[in-house]
Design a protein around this motif. Sequence first.
Motif, PDB file in Angstrom:
ATOM      1  N   VAL A   1       0.823  -1.323  -0.055  1.00 36.63           N
ATOM      2  CA  VAL A   1      -0.143  -0.075  -0.078  1.00 36.63           C
ATOM      3  C   VAL A   1       0.828   1.220  -0.140  1.00 36.63           C
ATOM      4  N   LEU A   2       1.816   1.258   0.701  1.00 41.28           N
ATOM      5  CA  LEU A   2       2.751   2.283   0.913  1.00 41.28           C
ATOM      6  C   LEU A   2       3.400   2.613  -0.452  1.00 41.28           C
ATOM      7  N   LEU A   3       4.029   1.610  -1.333  1.00 38.66           N
ATOM      8  CA  LEU A   3       4.614   1.779  -2.342  1.00 38.66           C
ATOM      9  C   LEU A   3       3.578   2.236  -3.334  1.00 38.66           C
ATOM     10  N   LEU A   4       2.279   1.902  -3.468  1.00 36.67           N
ATOM     11  CA  LEU A   4       1.212   2.240  -4.320  1.00 36.67           C
ATOM     12  C   LEU A   4       0.916   3.779  -4.109  1.00 36.67           C
ATOM     13  N   VAL A   5       0.637   4.281  -2.992  1.00 29.97           N
ATOM     14  CA  VAL A   5       0.570   5.382  -2.778  1.00 29.97           C
ATOM     15  C   VAL A   5       1.691   6.236  -3.136  1.00 29.97           C
ATOM     16  N   LEU A   6       3.229   6.062  -2.761  1.00 26.62           N
ATOM     17  CA  LEU A   6       4.240   6.960  -3.423  1.00 26.62           C
ATOM     18  C   LEU A   6       4.157   6.920  -4.734  1.00 26.62           C
ATOM     19  N   ASP A   7       3.879   5.738  -5.457  1.00 23.83           N
ATOM     20  CA  ASP A   7       3.917   5.977  -6.936  1.00 23.83           C
ATOM     21  C   ASP A   7       3.030   7.256  -7.434  1.00 23.83           C
ATOM     22  N   PHE A   8       2.190   7.794  -6.901  1.00 24.06           N
ATOM     23  CA  PHE A   8       1.582   8.944  -7.074  1.00 24.06           C
ATOM     24  C   PHE A   8       2.192  10.350  -6.912  1.00 24.06           C
ATOM     25  N   PHE A   9       3.169  10.210  -5.995  1.00 25.76           N
ATOM     26  CA  PHE A   9       4.038  11.445  -5.579  1.00 25.76           C
ATOM     27  C   PHE A   9       5.222  11.439  -6.073  1.00 25.76           C
ATOM     28  N   VAL A  10       6.106  10.180  -6.310  1.00 21.62           N
ATOM     29  CA  VAL A  10       7.550  10.237  -6.874  1.00 21.62           C
ATOM     30  C   VAL A  10       7.391  10.698  -8.196  1.00 21.62           C
ATOM     31  N   HIS A  11       8.513  11.592  -8.714  1.00 23.61           N
ATOM     32  CA  HIS A  11       8.761  12.030  -9.949  1.00 23.61           C
ATOM     33  C   HIS A  11       9.587  11.052 -10.643  1.00 23.61           C
ATOM     34  N   ARG A  12       9.194  10.737 -11.884  1.00 26.05           N
ATOM     35  CA  ARG A  12      10.053   9.591 -12.568  1.00 26.05           C
ATOM     36  C   ARG A  12      10.372  10.397 -13.842  1.00 26.05           C
ATOM     37  N   HIS A  13      11.504   9.969 -14.483  1.00 19.02           N
ATOM     38  CA  HIS A  13      12.171  10.529 -15.808  1.00 19.02           C
ATOM     39  C   HIS A  13      11.567   9.541 -16.640  1.00 19.02           C
ATOM     40  N   ILE A  14      10.397   9.878 -17.424  1.00 15.28           N
ATOM     41  CA  ILE A  14      10.012   8.623 -18.111  1.00 15.28           C
ATOM     42  C   ILE A  14      10.596   8.913 -19.746  1.00 15.28           C
ATOM     43  N   TYR A  15      10.507   7.748 -20.224  1.00 13.85           N
ATOM     44  CA  TYR A  15      11.037   8.028 -21.925  1.00 13.85           C
ATOM     45  C   TYR A  15       9.913   7.549 -22.866  1.00 13.85           C
ATOM     46  N   VAL A  16       8.989   6.752 -22.284  1.00 11.51           N
ATOM     47  CA  VAL A  16       7.881   6.573 -23.252  1.00 11.51           C
ATOM     48  C   VAL A  16       6.502   7.033 -22.545  1.00 11.51           C
ATOM     49  N   TYR A  17       5.596   7.504 -23.326  1.00  8.47           N
ATOM     50  CA  TYR A  17       4.449   7.896 -22.695  1.00  8.47           C
ATOM     51  C   TYR A  17       3.461   7.114 -21.721  1.00  8.47           C
TER      52      TYR A  17
END
Length: 100
Positions: free
Chosen positions: A31-47
């Motif tokens: 659950v913690l990782l799921l919630v953090l997924d919305f707040f962590v900035h990622r450097h994405i390469y594909v849309y």
Amino acid sequence: MTSENNDEKVYFFDKPENVRLILRIFYSLCVLLLVLDFFVHRHIYVYFESVPTFYALYGFIACVVLVLIAKVMRKVLMRDEDYFSAATQTKTPENEESEH
């Protein structure tokens, strides 16, 4: 009679309360990782990497595909129950005489 009376070693996962504790920690981390997924900035390469929970969905789908591929491979690669015992039996002169 308990296991202490029998002098049997009781391991960590033999106790149900320890298993419950581990599972609660595991689910809490999920659950913690799921919630953090919305707040962590990622450097994405594909849309499609910008989709929330993309990596969790990708991992789940990959595991399901691997299981399905393994089921098909099992049908192709599976041998008879006595495959190895039949392969190790060699014909000796004594065995050939007893067959006649």
